[in-house]
Design an enzyme around this catalytic site. Sequence first.
Site, short mmCIF file in Angstrom:
data_model
loop_
_atom_site.label_atom_id
_atom_site.label_comp_id
_atom_site.label_asym_id
_atom_site.label_seq_id
_atom_site.Cartn_x
_atom_site.Cartn_y
_atom_site.Cartn_z
N HIS A 11 1.32 1.70 1.01
CA HIS A 11 1.88 2.72 -0.04
C HIS A 11 0.76 2.76 -0.91
CE1 HIS A 11 4.15 6.26 -1.52
NE2 HIS A 11 4.39 5.43 -1.94
N HIS A 16 -1.71 5.44 -2.88
CA HIS A 16 -1.39 6.02 -4.68
C HIS A 16 -2.99 6.05 -5.23
CE1 HIS A 16 2.31 7.33 -5.35
NE2 HIS A 16 2.85 6.16 -4.88
N GLU A 58 4.08 12.53 -3.90
CA GLU A 58 4.27 11.42 -2.45
C GLU A 58 4.04 12.73 -1.33
OE1 GLU A 58 5.15 8.88 -2.70
OE2 GLU A 58 5.68 8.43 -4.94
N SER A 77 0.34 7.75 3.64
CA SER A 77 0.43 6.53 4.19
C SER A 77 1.36 5.86 5.03
CB SER A 77 1.39 5.07 2.85
OG SER A 77 2.57 5.71 2.31
FE LIG Z 1 5.12 6.48 -4.14
#
Ligand SMILES: [Fe+2]
Length: 135
Positions: A11, A16, A58, A77
């Site tokens: 993730h 990110h 997110e 993700s």
């Molecule tokens: Fe995150």
Amino acid sequence: MGYTPEPDIFHDVFGHVPMHAHPVFADFLQHYGKVCAGLMDDPVALERMGRLFWFTVEFGLIRQDGQVKVYGSGLISSHRECSRVLAGDCEVKDFELDAVMNQEFQTSEMQPVLYAVKSFEQIYEAAKMAEGRLR
Ligand SMILES: [Fe+2]
């Protein structure tokens, strides 16, 4: 791969890190952090800023050429969440700061509603607008 467990290096690195290379997105993150640092004594304001983070960094969506695409790390993700959103099994609203800051969410469930921006300039402007409203 269905839903991000914590901690999740996939993730963080796949979701990110690449976004930090986009100059406007990086400016947004820097400004977002500065705004939050000034709100450390205001848990209600921080909660609202947390929603801005959730529905952008997110779980953000962006419209390009009439098509909804994912940019949020939680979506990138999570194969299951991403597929679900792109299949139309999630309500997609146009990004609007007040709506986002008032939208509650559950971290461990599939998101029933998400917000699509027109550009990353829009979230950068939203961070500046949020700063003006919450201080
Ligand atoms: Fe995150």
